[in-house]
Design a protein around this motif. Structure first.
Motif, PDB file in Angstrom:
ATOM      1  N   ARG A   2       0.854  -1.195   0.000  1.00  0.00           N
ATOM      2  CA  ARG A   2       0.000   0.000   0.000  1.00  0.00           C
ATOM      3  C   ARG A   2       0.890   1.245   0.000  1.00  0.00           C
ATOM      4  NH1 ARG A   2      -3.205  -0.846   5.237  1.00  0.00           N
ATOM      5  NH2 ARG A   2      -1.107  -1.455   5.802  1.00  0.00           N
ATOM      6  N   TYR A   3       0.495   2.232  -0.809  1.00  0.00           N
ATOM      7  CA  TYR A   3       1.381   3.391  -0.952  1.00  0.00           C
ATOM      8  C   TYR A   3       0.544   4.647  -1.153  1.00  0.00           C
ATOM      9  CZ  TYR A   3       5.835   5.623  -2.146  1.00  0.00           C
ATOM     10  OH  TYR A   3       6.953   6.395  -2.152  1.00  0.00           O
ATOM     11  N   LEU A   4       0.918   5.720  -0.464  1.00  0.00           N
ATOM     12  CA  LEU A   4       0.216   7.002  -0.604  1.00  0.00           C
ATOM     13  C   LEU A   4       0.254   7.467  -2.048  1.00  0.00           C
ATOM     14  CD1 LEU A   4       1.482   9.529   2.116  1.00  0.00           C
ATOM     15  CD2 LEU A   4      -0.852   8.756   1.720  1.00  0.00           C
ATOM     16  N   SER A   6      -0.852   5.905  -4.588  1.00  0.00           N
ATOM     17  CA  SER A   6      -0.683   4.808  -5.547  1.00  0.00           C
ATOM     18  C   SER A   6      -1.777   4.853  -6.617  1.00  0.00           C
ATOM     19  CB  SER A   6      -0.761   3.470  -4.810  1.00  0.00           C
ATOM     20  OG  SER A   6      -0.940   2.449  -5.753  1.00  0.00           O
ATOM     21  N   LYS A   7      -1.384   4.513  -7.830  1.00  0.00           N
ATOM     22  CA  LYS A   7      -2.350   4.530  -8.925  1.00  0.00           C
ATOM     23  C   LYS A   7      -2.844   3.111  -9.227  1.00  0.00           C
ATOM     24  CE  LYS A   7      -2.015   8.910  -9.197  1.00  0.00           C
ATOM     25  NZ  LYS A   7      -1.286   9.068  -7.941  1.00  0.00           N
ATOM     26  N   ALA A   8      -2.673   2.205  -8.257  1.00  0.00           N
ATOM     27  CA  ALA A   8      -3.065   0.805  -8.490  1.00  0.00           C
ATOM     28  C   ALA A   8      -4.525   0.706  -8.952  1.00  0.00           C
ATOM     29  CB  ALA A   8      -2.841  -0.016  -7.227  1.00  0.00           C
ATOM     30  N   CYS A  30       8.928   9.545 -13.653  1.00  0.00           N
ATOM     31  CA  CYS A  30      10.030  10.001 -12.793  1.00  0.00           C
ATOM     32  C   CYS A  30       9.647  10.190 -11.322  1.00  0.00           C
ATOM     33  CB  CYS A  30      10.617  11.294 -13.355  1.00  0.00           C
ATOM     34  SG  CYS A  30       9.392  12.561 -13.502  1.00  0.00           S
ATOM     35  N   PHE A  31       8.337  10.061 -10.983  1.00  0.00           N
ATOM     36  CA  PHE A  31       7.908  10.019  -9.573  1.00  0.00           C
ATOM     37  C   PHE A  31       7.318   8.622  -9.365  1.00  0.00           C
ATOM     38  CE2 PHE A  31       7.486  14.539 -10.790  1.00  0.00           C
ATOM     39  CZ  PHE A  31       8.123  15.187  -9.742  1.00  0.00           C
ATOM     40  N   GLY A  32       8.103   7.613  -9.637  1.00  0.00           N
ATOM     41  CA  GLY A  32       7.584   6.247  -9.862  1.00  0.00           C
ATOM     42  C   GLY A  32       7.100   5.478  -8.644  1.00  0.00           C
ATOM     43  N   GLY A  51      11.874   6.568 -11.956  1.00  0.00           N
ATOM     44  CA  GLY A  51      12.773   7.182 -10.976  1.00  0.00           C
ATOM     45  C   GLY A  51      12.069   7.510  -9.677  1.00  0.00           C
ATOM     46  N   ASP A  52      12.868   7.752  -8.643  1.00  0.00           N
ATOM     47  CA  ASP A  52      12.351   8.223  -7.349  1.00  0.00           C
ATOM     48  C   ASP A  52      13.566   8.604  -6.517  1.00  0.00           C
ATOM     49  OD1 ASP A  52       9.298   7.655  -6.021  1.00  0.00           O
ATOM     50  OD2 ASP A  52      10.869   8.200  -4.591  1.00  0.00           O
ATOM     51  N   ILE A  53      13.326   9.418  -5.469  1.00  0.00           N
ATOM     52  CA  ILE A  53      14.463   9.771  -4.614  1.00  0.00           C
ATOM     53  C   ILE A  53      14.622   8.790  -3.447  1.00  0.00           C
ATOM     54  CG2 ILE A  53      14.820  12.218  -5.098  1.00  0.00           C
ATOM     55  CD1 ILE A  53      12.807  12.897  -2.959  1.00  0.00           C
ATOM     56  N   MET A 197      16.960   8.984  -8.565  1.00  0.00           N
ATOM     57  CA  MET A 197      17.364  10.292  -9.073  1.00  0.00           C
ATOM     58  C   MET A 197      16.262  11.333  -8.852  1.00  0.00           C
ATOM     59  SD  MET A 197      18.546  10.976 -12.983  1.00  0.00           S
ATOM     60  CE  MET A 197      19.983   9.987 -13.195  1.00  0.00           C
ATOM     61  N   GLU A 198      16.660  12.542  -8.641  1.00  0.00           N
ATOM     62  CA  GLU A 198      15.734  13.680  -8.571  1.00  0.00           C
ATOM     63  C   GLU A 198      14.966  13.775  -9.898  1.00  0.00           C
ATOM     64  OE1 GLU A 198      14.775  16.397  -6.592  1.00  0.00           O
ATOM     65  OE2 GLU A 198      13.780  17.030  -8.422  1.00  0.00           O
ATOM     66  N   ALA A 199      13.649  13.988  -9.804  1.00  0.00           N
ATOM     67  CA  ALA A 199      12.805  13.995 -11.013  1.00  0.00           C
ATOM     68  C   ALA A 199      13.274  15.024 -12.040  1.00  0.00           C
ATOM     69  CB  ALA A 199      11.357  14.261 -10.615  1.00  0.00           C
ATOM     70  N   ARG A 200      13.652  16.217 -11.561  1.00  0.00           N
ATOM     71  CA  ARG A 200      14.056  17.270 -12.508  1.00  0.00           C
ATOM     72  C   ARG A 200      15.260  16.829 -13.325  1.00  0.00           C
ATOM     73  NH1 ARG A 200      13.613  21.732  -7.828  1.00  0.00           N
ATOM     74  NH2 ARG A 200      13.851  19.818  -6.676  1.00  0.00           N
ATOM     75  N   LEU A 213       4.036  12.467 -15.300  1.00  0.00           N
ATOM     76  CA  LEU A 213       4.406  13.159 -14.062  1.00  0.00           C
ATOM     77  C   LEU A 213       3.336  12.939 -12.995  1.00  0.00           C
ATOM     78  CD1 LEU A 213       5.572  16.521 -15.719  1.00  0.00           C
ATOM     79  CD2 LEU A 213       6.994  14.581 -15.026  1.00  0.00           C
ATOM     80  N   ASP A 214       3.734  12.288 -11.903  1.00  0.00           N
ATOM     81  CA  ASP A 214       2.792  11.990 -10.818  1.00  0.00           C
ATOM     82  C   ASP A 214       3.409  12.414  -9.484  1.00  0.00           C
ATOM     83  OD1 ASP A 214       0.623  10.963  -9.433  1.00  0.00           O
ATOM     84  OD2 ASP A 214       1.449   8.929  -9.341  1.00  0.00           O
ATOM     85  N   PRO A 215       3.607  13.731  -9.303  1.00  0.00           N
ATOM     86  CA  PRO A 215       4.283  14.188  -8.076  1.00  0.00           C
ATOM     87  C   PRO A 215       3.371  14.040  -6.853  1.00  0.00           C
ATOM     88  CG  PRO A 215       3.519  16.060  -9.362  1.00  0.00           C
ATOM     89  CD  PRO A 215       3.211  14.835 -10.176  1.00  0.00           C
ATOM     90  N   ASP A 221       5.609  14.174   3.777  1.00  0.00           N
ATOM     91  CA  ASP A 221       6.970  13.844   3.345  1.00  0.00           C
ATOM     92  C   ASP A 221       7.103  12.315   3.285  1.00  0.00           C
ATOM     93  OD1 ASP A 221       9.646  13.591   2.994  1.00  0.00           O
ATOM     94  OD2 ASP A 221      10.235  14.621   4.849  1.00  0.00           O
ATOM     95  N   TYR A 222       7.219  11.780   2.071  1.00  0.00           N
ATOM     96  CA  TYR A 222       7.261  10.321   1.895  1.00  0.00           C
ATOM     97  C   TYR A 222       8.383   9.672   2.715  1.00  0.00           C
ATOM     98  CZ  TYR A 222       3.710  10.044  -1.775  1.00  0.00           C
ATOM     99  OH  TYR A 222       2.520  10.066  -2.460  1.00  0.00           O
ATOM    100  N   ALA A 223       9.526  10.364   2.835  1.00  0.00           N
ATOM    101  CA  ALA A 223      10.651   9.760   3.555  1.00  0.00           C
ATOM    102  C   ALA A 223      10.289   9.511   5.019  1.00  0.00           C
ATOM    103  CB  ALA A 223      11.869  10.671   3.462  1.00  0.00           C
ATOM    104  N   ARG A 253      14.167  17.159   2.257  1.00  0.00           N
ATOM    105  CA  ARG A 253      12.726  17.110   2.028  1.00  0.00           C
ATOM    106  C   ARG A 253      12.458  17.543   0.589  1.00  0.00           C
ATOM    107  NH1 ARG A 253       8.247  20.561   3.968  1.00  0.00           N
ATOM    108  NH2 ARG A 253       6.513  19.156   4.319  1.00  0.00           N
ATOM    109  N   SER A 254      11.618  16.789  -0.116  1.00  0.00           N
ATOM    110  CA  SER A 254      11.368  17.094  -1.525  1.00  0.00           C
ATOM    111  C   SER A 254      10.724  18.479  -1.696  1.00  0.00           C
ATOM    112  CB  SER A 254      10.436  16.031  -2.107  1.00  0.00           C
ATOM    113  OG  SER A 254       9.976  16.449  -3.361  1.00  0.00           O
ATOM    114  N   ASP A 255      11.168  19.205  -2.710  1.00  0.00           N
ATOM    115  CA  ASP A 255      10.555  20.511  -3.003  1.00  0.00           C
ATOM    116  C   ASP A 255       9.092  20.353  -3.404  1.00  0.00           C
ATOM    117  OD1 ASP A 255      12.891  21.787  -2.521  1.00  0.00           O
ATOM    118  OD2 ASP A 255      13.485  21.976  -4.624  1.00  0.00           O
TER     119      ASP A 255
END
Ligand SMILES: C[S@@+](CC[C@H](N)C(=O)[O-])C[C@H]1O[C@@H](n2cnc3c(N)ncnc32)[C@H](O)[C@@H]1O
Length: 330
Positions: A2-4, A6-8, A30-32, A51-53, A197-200, A213-215, A221-223, A253-255
């Motif tokens: 389960r993930y905040l 999530s597009k499941a 890139c926000f995978g 990608g993801d951080i 990697m950072e999405a940008r 793009l699914d920011p 804060d996901y971390a 913390r992600s921008d």
């Protein structure tokens, strides 16, 4: 798992939208997150770069998107004198090591897991660490073991979905027995790749046929919300604090979760983008306002909007429905 965000449950509707605009080529997610969208489109024949951080999200993406079949674990199987991955799963399920940091922090002090399950999780963690330090597994094999472990851990976690808090009463699922089972990689094109990697940065790397793009939508804060999977991915024993036992680990913390910085970050992300078709998946109640997004995206090309209705959260009295908005630029 389960993930905040999530597009499941909405990936099928999303794919119907995307397929009106593009049916093949290189798709960047890139926000995978845990790789749900990436693996879906890989199965549909797209080459996917994801990608993801977060370290744990990256290990899911390596396992579900980059890999098309389970790693062979040749060196490990030989060292342990095992014949197959089924034997390896069996070993991970039957070995019980000494109780240590994990059992203490996340079962005895904080009721995230029953003691029996925490012991099994800690044992898997210990074995993976030993195999890594002996040099018996490659980086991708390590990621595959770790992501599989986290996926199984999440099934018995005594939480309401994230690791921000544990529940006071044992939930039914947390009383189920922990079992280690490998994740299933997704068959499809062999040139898919996962980047931590950072999405940008990933976006600016090259041209993508489809840029998805699914920011994050809000300031969570996901971390921090997924600190426990992240610790399992690091395999370390950091000092932890507070009711939820969040590690003191340094992290940026992600921008994209900062109300103050999100517009500038999105601006930068879009400035670096070259694409055949851009998909921006968001909600109207997010940090970025629909008017702002509409104005910014229409500077990039022809803008079409779609709405995907979803069931929102449920309380005993009401079911709120939230909608997701998909902006497509051609
Ligand atoms: C809405 S979730 C993506 C959910 C995913 N599509 C799914 O279906 O599971 C947003 C993701 O963006 C990641 N993220 C946040 N800031 C980021 C950044 N600056 N660069 C890359 N990833 C980032 C988060 O760690 C999180 O996994």
């Amino acid at each position: 798992m389960r993930y905040l965000g999530s597009k499941a449950t909405t990936v099928l509707a999303l794919s119907e939208i995307i397929r009106r605009h593009a049916t093949q080529g290189l798709l960047c997610d890139c926000f995978g997150g845990t790789g749900t969208v990436g693996s879906f489109f890989k199965r549909q024949g797209f080459t996917v770069w994801t990608g993801d951080i977060l370290k744990f999200a990256h290990s899911f993406q390596l396992s579900r998107v980059q890999l098309s079949e389970p790693p062979k674990f040749l060196q490990l199987l030989e060292a342990l004198q095992l014949r197959s991955l089924t034997d390896l799963e069996a070993l991970l399920n039957r070995t019980i090591c000494h109780d240590g940091w994990f059992v203490h922090q996340y079962s005895l002090l904080r009721k995230f897991f029953t003691v029996e399950n925490a012991r099994k999780i800690e044992s898997c963690r210990t074995l993976i660490t030993q195999w890594t330090s002996k040099g018996w597994i490659s980086e991708v094999e390590h990621a595959f073991l770790v992501a599989s472990l986290i996926d199984n851990v999440d099934r018995v976690a005594n939480t309401a979905g994230t690791y921000y808090a544990y529940l006071k009463q044992w939930q039914r699922k947390s009383l189920q027995e922990f079992r280690f089972q490998f994740l299933r990689p997704t068959p499809g094109p062999m040139d898919c790749a996962a980047y931590r990697m950072e999405a940008r940065e990933l976006v600016a790397t090259r041209f993508y046929d489809v840029l998805y793009l699914d920011p994050p939508y809000n300031s969570r804060d996901y971390a921090r919300y997924y600190h426990l999977p992240e610790t399992l991915a690091y395999g370390d024993t950091p000092p932890v604090r507070g009711l939820a036992g969040v590690p003191d680990r340094e992290h940026q913390r992600s921008d994209f979760v900062s109300p103050v910085r999100v517009e500038a970050a999105t601006e930068e992300l879009l400035e670096g983008a070259t694409f055949g078709c851009l998909i921006f998946h968001y909600v109207d109640t997010g940090l970025l306002k629909p008017e702002w997004l509409r104005a910014r995206l229409s500077r990039l090309g022809d803008l079409t909007e779609y709405v995907i209705p979803t069931r929102g959260y449920t309380t005993s009295k009401e079911v709120k429905s939230t909608s997701q908005r998909v902006y497509v630029v051609n």
